[in-house]
Design an enzyme around this catalytic site. Structure first.
Site, PDB file in Angstrom:
ATOM      1  CB  CYS A  64     -10.364   4.829  -3.532  1.00 25.26           C
ATOM      2  SG  CYS A  64      -9.861   6.409  -2.849  1.00 25.26           S
ATOM      3  CB  CYS A  65     -12.405   1.059  -7.073  1.00 22.71           C
ATOM      4  SG  CYS A  65     -12.474   1.639  -8.782  1.00 22.71           S
ATOM      5  CD1 TRP A  66      -6.584  -2.990  -9.806  1.00 22.80           C
ATOM      6  CD2 TRP A  66      -5.919  -2.570  -7.716  1.00 22.80           C
ATOM      7  NE1 TRP A  66      -5.271  -3.408  -9.695  1.00 22.80           N
ATOM      8  CE2 TRP A  66      -4.839  -3.157  -8.406  1.00 22.80           C
ATOM      9  CE3 TRP A  66      -5.728  -2.207  -6.384  1.00 22.80           C
ATOM     10  CZ2 TRP A  66      -3.600  -3.396  -7.824  1.00 22.80           C
ATOM     11  CZ3 TRP A  66      -4.498  -2.443  -5.805  1.00 22.80           C
ATOM     12  CH2 TRP A  66      -3.452  -3.025  -6.523  1.00 22.80           C
ATOM     13  CG  LEU A 108      -7.577   2.086  -3.996  1.00 20.72           C
ATOM     14  CD1 LEU A 108      -8.425   0.945  -3.442  1.00 20.72           C
ATOM     15  CD2 LEU A 108      -7.134   3.026  -2.886  1.00 20.72           C
TER      16      LEU A 108
END
Length: 155
Positions: A64-66, A108
């Protein structure tokens, strides 16, 4: 199933992801901002989770990342990994079914907790296709791990 999870920030949806996976009975290993003292940069923690899959320490991973894009790019640089950025249940089902994806990448920013549940439901319910064409495509993608860049082939 053993699942490695990474996130570059300790967001509520990332914590919900850990909870959802554990509730489903999975053994979870956390990286990045979800593991105190770990490197939280998306490239580093996504690579760590993907390497677990590549070497067999984990059956699957969720990175996960932004936006989910950087995490999926980093994971896909690890040979043997087929990471798919999924924003809905349909793409999660297709990624598992047709692409035999072994790493799920999530945004995210875009993934709410109800949507997370739908994505995970589809991801885990999907059965990998046995269709000859689908298997040939996955095999071709796997062979890309062993090929040199075009510029090196002509030398």
């Amino acid at each position: 199933m053993r699942i490695s999870v990474s996130s570059d920030t300790n967001e509520p949806v990332a914590r919900a992801l850990l909870g959802q996976l554990r509730e489903r009975g999975h053994d979870v290993v956390a990286y990045g901002a979800l593991s105190p003292g770990d490197d939280p940069q998306w490239a580093a923690c996504s690579e760590a989770a993907a390497r677990d899959v590549a070497v067999g320490r984990a059956d699957q991973a969720v990175v996960c990342c932004w936006t989910g894009t950087g995490a999926s790019i980093a994971a896909n640089k690890v040979p043997g990994v087929r990471a798919a950025l999924c924003t809905d249940a349909y793409s999660a089902d297709g990624a598992r079914r047709w692409n035999d994806a072994n790493v799920l990448a999530l945004s995210l920013r875009l993934t709410s907790e109800p949507l997370l549940k739908e994505i995970l439901d589809a991801w885990f319910a999907a059965e990998v296709s046995t269709d000859v064409e689908d298997r040939e495509n996955v095999a071709r993608v796997n062979r890309l791990d062993d090929t040199k860049p075009h510029s090196e082939r002509s030398q």
